[in-house]
Design an enzyme around this catalytic site. Structure first.
Site, PDB file in Angstrom:
ATOM      1  N   ASN A 137      55.698 -67.439 -13.793  1.00 45.82           N
ATOM      2  CA  ASN A 137      54.693 -66.381 -13.874  1.00 45.82           C
ATOM      3  C   ASN A 137      53.624 -66.757 -14.897  1.00 45.82           C
ATOM      4  OD1 ASN A 137      54.399 -64.327 -16.310  1.00 45.82           O
ATOM      5  ND2 ASN A 137      56.538 -65.055 -16.326  1.00 45.82           N
ATOM      6  N   SER A 165      54.824 -65.719 -25.400  1.00 47.21           N
ATOM      7  CA  SER A 165      54.365 -65.866 -24.019  1.00 47.21           C
ATOM      8  C   SER A 165      53.438 -67.074 -23.928  1.00 47.21           C
ATOM      9  CB  SER A 165      53.620 -64.617 -23.562  1.00 47.21           C
ATOM     10  OG  SER A 165      52.971 -64.869 -22.325  1.00 47.21           O
ATOM     11  N   TYR A 184      66.774 -60.884 -16.749  1.00 52.39           N
ATOM     12  CA  TYR A 184      65.501 -60.678 -16.048  1.00 52.39           C
ATOM     13  C   TYR A 184      65.553 -61.386 -14.690  1.00 52.39           C
ATOM     14  CZ  TYR A 184      60.529 -60.332 -14.971  1.00 52.39           C
ATOM     15  OH  TYR A 184      59.340 -60.052 -14.352  1.00 52.39           O
ATOM     16  N   THR A 185      65.368 -62.699 -14.677  1.00 57.72           N
ATOM     17  CA  THR A 185      65.304 -63.414 -13.404  1.00 57.72           C
ATOM     18  C   THR A 185      66.625 -63.347 -12.650  1.00 57.72           C
ATOM     19  OG1 THR A 185      63.652 -64.893 -14.373  1.00 57.72           O
ATOM     20  CG2 THR A 185      64.677 -65.603 -12.316  1.00 57.72           C
ATOM     21  N   PHE A 195      50.110 -60.602 -19.815  1.00 57.65           N
ATOM     22  CA  PHE A 195      50.179 -59.280 -20.471  1.00 57.65           C
ATOM     23  C   PHE A 195      49.326 -58.240 -19.739  1.00 57.65           C
ATOM     24  CE2 PHE A 195      51.128 -60.970 -25.073  1.00 57.65           C
ATOM     25  CZ  PHE A 195      52.407 -61.323 -24.668  1.00 57.65           C
ATOM     26  N   THR A 205      60.063 -67.675 -21.678  1.00 59.61           N
ATOM     27  CA  THR A 205      59.989 -68.680 -20.614  1.00 59.61           C
ATOM     28  C   THR A 205      59.587 -70.049 -21.169  1.00 59.61           C
ATOM     29  OG1 THR A 205      57.692 -68.052 -20.183  1.00 59.61           O
ATOM     30  CG2 THR A 205      59.398 -66.965 -18.871  1.00 59.61           C
TER      31      THR A 205
END
Length: 345
Positions: free
Chosen positions: A114, A178, A321-322, A118, A250
């Site tokens: 992704n 991020s 999450y994933t 934000f 990530t």
């Protein structure tokens, strides 16, 4: 009920654009929460209480930030059995994020990429959504900076968001990791991080005096750190008495997905490929901070054994999450039961 139906739902959702499927699922969960239909989603997850950051968690398996950026589906998500929920990342002002397409599935690797950036409706709407939720469990509120805020003034955005969300949070997460906001990861540098955490701890104390409660702070870090960076971060966390650290966000690495469709897309990679890197950061960080700074482990959890591996590496809690997107709500119960078995073995 929802756990048993999820494989069918996933088959349909995975035929859609990844972001469209994401929004459809969130809207459904939000509607279920608002209309009282969340009871139909309710999952049977055993209690496995754990106290971390001075907070008592119903169980140690939480939802990671990013799934519900605006806090619009808290009640629906709460029905799925999570021991805690984290929503955001939210910024002071609404922003659209990066251009679409910006979310990609890599099913062969059980991964996502992704570059959302934000995207959110701003902290004022976020707070309204949080206040409207009926959920009274542990709620983490994750804050960041606007894309157009110069990195030199990033602290202003974090301080503003902290003040706005503080009264409504069980804990507040400072997202500096991020890869999709330009220069954001610079804040993980020793000098930048020291200054940011000093300002946030000062603000936290003043807000604690104002509201009569100390809301813990957690720092969310990247997996793409060398040993020296992990040591510096650990030292800084200890020096400023930060209450927790979330490891990890990530990764920018594509080593585990080379040659797969979408592997060359820009953005952060999550899912199975980040599992080992995340665990390595957890192990190294735990060696630096011990039990003084609890670690919330996230990254590549797809089974109960994966959750136990995070705890074995040094985590006190875990987040999904994933893996939750690929496996659905059944993963929550599986992880809680696996951790509970470990504690009673």
């Amino acid at each position: 009920m929802f756990s048993s139906l999820y494989p069918l739902a996933r088959a349909s959702l995975f035929k859609m654009d990844a972001e469209d499927a994401h929004h459809l699922t969130l809207r459904a969960l939000g509607a279920a929460g608002r209309t009282g239909l969340a009871c139909a989603l309710s999952a049977r997850v055993p209690d496995a209480p754990r106290t971390v950051m001075g907070l008592t968690f119903r169980n140690p398996v939480g939802l990671a930030a990013g799934l519900d950026k605006d806090g619009a589906a808290i009640d629906g998500l709460a029905a799925l059995g999570f021991g805690f929920i984290e929503v955001g990342t939210v910024t002071p002002r609404a922003q659209p994020g990066n251009p679409r397409p910006r979310m990609f599935r890599l099913p062969q690797a059980e991964a996502l990429i992704n570059r959302m950036g934000f995207n959110n409706h701003g902290v004022d709407q976020f707070v309204k959504n949080v206040q409207a939720a009926r959920y009274r469990g542990i709620l983490g509120l994750n804050i960041g900076k606007n894309a157009d805020t110069p990195i030199e003034r990033a602290a202003e955005d974090y301080l503003y968001c902290l003040e706005r969300v503080y009264p409504f949070a069980s804990y507040v997460t400072i997202n500096i990791s991020s890869p999709n906001t330009k220069n954001l990861r610079q804040l993980q540098g020793a000098g930048e991080l020291d200054a940011l955490l000093a300002a946030l701890k000062d603000k936290q104390q003043r807000l604690a005096d104002l509201h009569g409660k100390l809301v813990p702070l957690a720092l969310k870090i990247a997996p793409d750190l060398d040993d020296e960076q992990v040591k510096e971060i650990g030292d800084t966390l200890l020096r400023h008495k930060i209450e927790a650290v979330i490891a990890t966000n990530t990764t920018l690495s594509r080593a585990a997905v080379q040659g797969l469709p979408h592997a060359d897309e820009a953005g952060g990679l999550s899912g199975r490929p980040v599992f080992d890197a995340s665990n390595e950061v957890i192990r190294k960080l735990h060696a630096e901070v011990g039990s003084e700074v609890p670690i919330i482990g996230v990254g590549g959890i797809f089974s109960g054994e994966d959750a136990r591996a995070k705890l074995a590496a040094g985590a006190a809690l875990v987040q999904l999450y994933t893996g939750f997107i690929y496996r659905g709500p059944a993963l929550v119960s599986e992880c809680v039961k696996a951790i509970a078995r470990e504690r009673t073995a």
